[in-house]
Structure formats: structure tokens, C-alpha cells
Motif scaffolding. Structure first.
Motif, PDB file in Angstrom:
ATOM      1  N   UNK A 110       6.634   6.580  -1.901  1.00 27.69           N
ATOM      2  CA  UNK A 110       6.617   5.373  -2.775  1.00 27.69           C
ATOM      3  C   UNK A 110       7.152   5.044  -4.246  1.00 27.69           C
ATOM      4  N   UNK A 111       7.309   4.329  -4.571  1.00 29.99           N
ATOM      5  CA  UNK A 111       7.690   4.186  -5.411  1.00 29.99           C
ATOM      6  C   UNK A 111       7.378   3.461  -6.981  1.00 29.99           C
TER       7      UNK A 111
ATOM      8  N   UNK B  73       0.990  -0.958  -0.384  1.00 25.13           N
ATOM      9  CA  UNK B  73       0.040  -0.108   0.172  1.00 25.13           C
ATOM     10  C   UNK B  73       0.853   1.785  -0.035  1.00 25.13           C
ATOM     11  N   UNK B  74       1.863   1.557   0.534  1.00 28.76           N
ATOM     12  CA  UNK B  74       2.737   2.141   0.661  1.00 28.76           C
ATOM     13  C   UNK B  74       3.498   2.988  -0.150  1.00 28.76           C
TER      14      UNK B  74
ATOM     15  N   UNK C 159       4.856  -2.948   8.460  1.00 26.19           N
ATOM     16  CA  UNK C 159       6.072  -4.243   7.339  1.00 26.19           C
ATOM     17  C   UNK C 159       6.512  -2.771   6.764  1.00 26.19           C
ATOM     18  N   UNK C 160       5.553  -2.100   6.173  1.00 33.22           N
ATOM     19  CA  UNK C 160       5.704  -0.491   5.687  1.00 33.22           C
ATOM     20  C   UNK C 160       7.130  -0.149   5.869  1.00 33.22           C
ATOM     21  N   UNK C 161       7.792   0.202   7.020  1.00 32.53           N
ATOM     22  CA  UNK C 161       8.458   1.223   7.361  1.00 32.53           C
ATOM     23  C   UNK C 161       9.607   0.008   7.922  1.00 32.53           C
ATOM     24  N   UNK C 162       9.595  -1.244   7.848  1.00 33.41           N
ATOM     25  CA  UNK C 162      11.165  -2.476   6.767  1.00 33.41           C
ATOM     26  C   UNK C 162      11.173  -2.161   6.135  1.00 33.41           C
TER      27      UNK C 162
END
Length: 574
Positions: free
Chosen positions: A225-226, A79-80, A295-298
């Protein structure tokens, strides 16, 4: 007639065993696996008080052990990465709020009535056959997420020992079978034994980063984001991201599979009971949302080192986070954490899948060979999805599923919170075939209309904004239509006839009293019993479901005019 069901184990002094040498054998016998409650766990029926031997904290701990999955890490990162930090954070928090609010009444109902999600759905606006479709929706949730979790586990084994992921998929499927085969008792032990390892593995990467990369969080909050979404807020990105996160809404069904074993609520355990139901029911999403964000942070921290593709696979960010402290041990430590996490969740996915498939096929075929046989069906579908690399299409698959899942869950929640409180539906949950219409348009109609409109929106039929907010359309329509249809039909389709055994207007001295089923000759507690004109006596809910010859006589013609003469219930000794 040889068939299968799930009888309560008799005690030697059970009155049902008092037949003499000339006593007739029961009209229905039970296959060995279906009759063994250490495996069957009352898969198609009410969980009796005699079986609810766990404490509130034990039930809650087991239920929360099932949310150890790392799909949250992958979903949050996806999502992020796709929509940027600001829109992604808003999506995750909004979805968590919706899941919490809809999960609360469902969790309390399952714990109070000792029923799983399928049986609650039957009595909460869907009808006996109307809930068959939701059994398929729930089954698809379990095998989709089993495949997702299994893919993550296979990735960990590939990283750790170089095992080809195709072989890893097979191993992750086979490894859960012995545990799930044994039922709730085995699941409770696995969840308890593995919890310390999981907690250490969950916290350690974030602890390392707090000391080794203290500025990383600040950089993360400005991450765009990517995919070029940018770090600012976008309504389109928010809607699409929320849709992906809401794919987890059916997780309340897996929590309910544990909550039905909650002991009866009493004055002495009232506070512990309420806290346990809150934590194990809707409370899972609080941890889930934190895991998505974590999880997004890692993944963000590991992005430069491992690249976008591997950053979305939870094993790689775990390794990168642990390296500063553990060095070469980071790989096996991360692999152990991932494998333990995936075993904890996939035993739950496989267990819940076996329950939903059992409920589906018992109504369609009037046969029940036992819950454990459906484990293999569920795992076969999950393995196929893994081999098809469903992980690569994560956002699209989960976004589509959300539209159906949220329409179902919101319709059930609307019935429990609105319809029952204002008198549009009965004040209790009736799940037995003998008292239900085949289809109740209140819940079933609301779900079908809401999911159909939202799916059309999801595929772009109504424009860009409707596409992004298709899950909100599903939720809104289900919330409005369920009470509206119940009002228009005046609640007619909730009960085909009154329940004279333990209905709300029947004075019941002891709910744990039993009747002996006229078909399987086994004693069951009152909530699991119906009066049957075809048998001229009491019948248990499962024998009622499996009967293919009665033509629903209890709900038709003269037989439905009044209740069947029933014997006096038997009180359990001790």
C-alpha cells in the motif's frame, strides 16, 4: 380531483370501456407523463405480466449492463492502496460473499413477485411507512454513486480533450437525461448496443499487461500500500476495507429494478429463469469483485508513472496499460471506454433514483406527477456532490454509508430467508397500503437499532476494533434482531388485515385476471388490486397510496371486520 398514477393501457374490448354516453368520468385523472408506461415503467406498483415482454436473458443482459461502472476500479484501488494487498484482497472477497448471500433471496423475490426493492421492503418486515426511510437510503445510494461515476467520466474528458472537470460534471449529468426519460425500453437498447465496446475495453488492458508486464502480478501480491499498511494481514485493515467494499450492497436494488420485469417462471423456462435471476441478481458481485481487484492491479502498475492521486482515477491506469500496444491511440481508446462505461451505469443510477424518490414522495405527499420529474431532483443532488469533489473523501463516505445500507439489506434478507420460512411472517410479499401497518418493528426496528449502533461504532465510541468492524456489527444485529422482534411480536405487524383478492389463502384461477379500479377506472391485474370500503369496490395500489381522505378506513373499526363485495375478475383475451 386531478392527480397522477400509472394505469395499464386498455385494449378496445376492455370491459372497463363499455360505459355509455352517461358514464361518469373517473374520480382521478392522470398527468400525461405519469400515464405513459413507456416512461413510467410501473414505478410505484406491481409490474403486470402483460408488461413483462422481455425474455429472461434479455432482462439479465440489461441488468448486467448496468454494472459496467468503474467505481469498482476506484474502490478496489483505494482499498489496496490504503490497506495493502493481503488485507485488501480479503476485504474484497469477504464483502463479495456477504453481498452475494444477501442478494440472492432479494433477487428471487423481486423476479417472482414483479416488485422493486421498495415494495419488497414494505412487505418484508418494514410496513407501509417504515419503508419510506429505506427509499431515502436507496435514493442516496443512487446519487452518491452517480456522482462518483460522473466524476470518473469528467476526469476522462479532461484527460482526452482538456475539458475542465467542472464543465465535465455538468455534461455527464445532462447526457443521461434523454435515455432515462424513455424508461426500460431505451435502457435495454443502450445496454445492448454498448456491451461489445465495453467488453473489449475491459479486457484489453489486462491482455496487454499479460504480454508486456508478466511479472507485475507477482509484485502486486506483495504490495504493502501507499499508507504504510504493509503487505501482511491486519484485522483492523480487513475490517475497514470490508466496510468500504460493502458500500455496494445496495446495488441489489438497482438489479431489482430490472429483475421485476422477469417473465413468469414456467416449466419450460425454469432453468433459464433461475440462471438469469442468479446472474443478474447476486451474480453481479462476482464481476464486481473481479473489477475491484483488477482496478487495484491497474492502479499499482501505473503508480510510478502517474503518482498516487491519478492512479486512483481509472482513466490514468487505463492509458498506461494500453500504451505499449496502442501508443498515441491509448488516450482516446481509454477515454471512449470510460465514457461508455459511465453512461451505462449512470443511466441505471438516474433511473433507479427516480423510482426511489417517486416511492418516497408519493407516500409523504399523496401526489405522483410521474417518475421522470424525479430524475432532475436526483441529478441535481449528484451534480452538487461532484462539484464538492466527493471523490477526494471516497473511503470515509462509503464506509459511513455501508453501516446504514447493510442494516437495511440484511434485515430484508433475514425476513425472506428466516421469518417467512419458519412462519413468523406471511408466505408472500404484501405491498399494498390497504393491508399493511404503517410501521412493522421487525424489519424497521432491526434496521434502526443495527445502523445506530454500528454508526456509533464507526465513529469510535466502542474502541478501535469495533470501529473497524462496524459494518459487521450492523449485519449481525440486523440478522438477529429481525427474526427476534418478529417472534416477540408474534408477527402481528406484518398484515393489518387479510387480503381477500389474491392472498395466500385465496384460490386464484388466473393471476393475470383484472379488476377495474373504482377510482381511476382502469383495469389492473389481481396482485395490484385491493378491496376498498371507502370506494365500495376494487382499488389499484397507486390510487390507494394517493388517497389522502380515507383515513385508512379499511384497517380501522367496523370496515376492517370483513372484506368488501368484489365483482368477478375479468380474464384478458388472447
Amino acid at each position: 380531483m386531478t392527480d397522477t398514477a400509472t394505469p395499464v393501457t386498455r385494449t378496445p374490448d376492455d370491459p372497463a370501456n363499455s360505459g355509455g354516453p352517461g358514464a361518469q368520468p373517473p374520480k382521478r385523472s392522470y398527468a400525461k407523463l405519469a400515464a405513459d408506461e413507456s416512461r413510467e415503467d410501473y414505478s410505484l406498483r406491481y409490474a403486470p405480466h402483460s408488461f413483462r415482454r422481455w425474455s429472461p436473458s434479455m432482462v439479465a443482459g440489461t441488468a448486467l449492463g448496468g454494472i459496467a461502472y468503474l467505481a469498482d476500479f476506484a474502490i478496489g484501488a483505494s482499498i489496496v492502496f490504503t490497506y495493502g494487498f493481503t488485507s485488501g484482497l480479503a476485504s474484497i472477497l469477504c464483502a463479495a460473499a456477504i453481498i452475494f448471500l444477501t442478494g440472492m433471496p432479494i433477487a428471487r423475490a423481486c423476479a417472482k413477485y414483479g416488485l422493486d426493492m421498495d415494495l419488497i421492503t414494505r412487505g418484508a418486515g418494514f410496513g407501509y411507512f417504515g419503508s419510506t426511510l429505506t427509499s431515502l437510503i436507496y435514493a442516496s445510494f443512487t446519487f452518491i454513486f452517480f456522482a462518483l461515476e460522473g466524476s470518473i467520466m469528467a476526469q476522462a474528458m479532461h484527460q482526452a480533450v482538456g475539458l475542465p472537470v467542472e464543465i465535465g460534471y455538468l455534461i455527464t449529468t445532462l447526457i443521461v437525461i434523454p435515455i432515462v426519460f424513455r424508461g426500460m425500453g431505451a435502457l435495454a437498447k443502450v445496454q445492448a448496443w454498448t456491451q461489445p465496446i465495453w467488453l473489449i475495453g475491459l479486457v484489453l488492458p489486462f491482455l496487454v499487461l499479460a504480454f508486456e508486464a508478466p511479472d507485475a502480478w507477482g509484485e502486486f501480491t506483495s504490495f504493502g500500500g501507499t499508507e504504510g499498511a504493509g503487505s501482511g494481514f491486519s484485522w483492523i485493515a480487513f475490517g475497514l476495507g470490508t466496510g468500504v467494499a460493502l458500500s455496494l450492497i445496495a446495488q441489489i436494488g438497482e438489479q431489482a429494478d430490472y429483475l421485476r420485469f422477469m417473465p413468469a417462471k414456467t416449466e419450460s423456462n425454469r432453468r433459464r429463469w433461475n440462471l438469469a435471476v442468479l446472474a443478474a441478481g447476486p451474480g453481479w458481485v462476482v464481476i464486481g469483485a473481479a473489477k475491484q481487484l483488477g482496478g487495484a492491479f491497474l492502479a499499482f502498475v501505473a503508480l510510478e508513472a502517474v503518482g498516487k492521486t491519478h492512479a486512483l482515477e481509472p482513466i490514468a491506469p487505463q492509458i498506461e496499460a494500453l500504451k505499449p500496444w496502442l501508443g498515441s491511440v491509448a488516450l482516446p481508446a481509454a477515454a471512449l471506454f470510460v465514457i461508455v462505461s459511465q453512461i451505462k451505469i449512470n443511466v441505471t443510477n438516474a433511473y433507479s433514483g427516480s423510482l426511489s424518490w417517486s416511492n418516497f414522495f408519493s407516500r409523504i405527499t399523496h401526489k405522483h406527477p410521474g417518475r421522470v420529474w424525479y430524475i432532475f431532483l436526483n441529478l441535481a443532488i449528484a451534480l452538487t456532490l461532484m462539484e464538492m469533489n466527493m471523490f477526494a473523501a471516497l473511503n470515509k463516505l462509503l464506509g459511513f454509508y455501508s453501516n446504514v445500507g447493510i442494516a437495511w439489506i440484511v434485515a430484508v434478507a433475514a425476513d425472506l430467508v428466516i421469518n417467512k420460512r419458519i412462519g413468523l411472517s406471511p408466505p408472500y410479499i404484501e405491498f399494498k397500503r390497504a393491508y399493511l401497518y404503517a410501521v412493522n418493528p421487525a424489519g424497521f426496528g432491526a434496521m434502526v437499532i443495527a445502523s445506530t449502533v454500528s454508526i456509533l461504532a464507526f465513529f469510535g465510541l466502542f474502541g478501535e476494533y469495533a470501529q473497524a468492524f462496524s459494518t459487521f456489527i450492523a449485519a449481525g444485529l440486523a440478522l438477529v434482531l429481525c427474526p427476534l422482534i418478529a417472534w416477540l411480536t408474534r408477527g402481528k405487524y406484518y398484515l393489518a388485515r387479510p387480503n381477500p383478492v389474491n392472498g395466500p389463502h385465496v384460490e386464484v384461477g388466473d393471476i393475470t385476471a383484472t379488476h377495474t379500479c373504482a377510482v381511476c377506472d382502469t383495469a389492473y391485474e389481481l396482485p395490484d388490486i385491493a378491496d376498498c370500503p371507502a370506494q365500495s369496490g376494487p382499488i389499484c395500489s397507486l390510487c390507494c397510496s394517493l388517497d389522502s381522505e380515507c383515513d385508512d378506513a379499511c384497517r380501522k373499526g367496523e370496515a376492517a371486520a370483513g372484506p368488501v363485495l368484489m365483482p368477478v375478475p375479468t380474464l384478458r383475451k388472447g
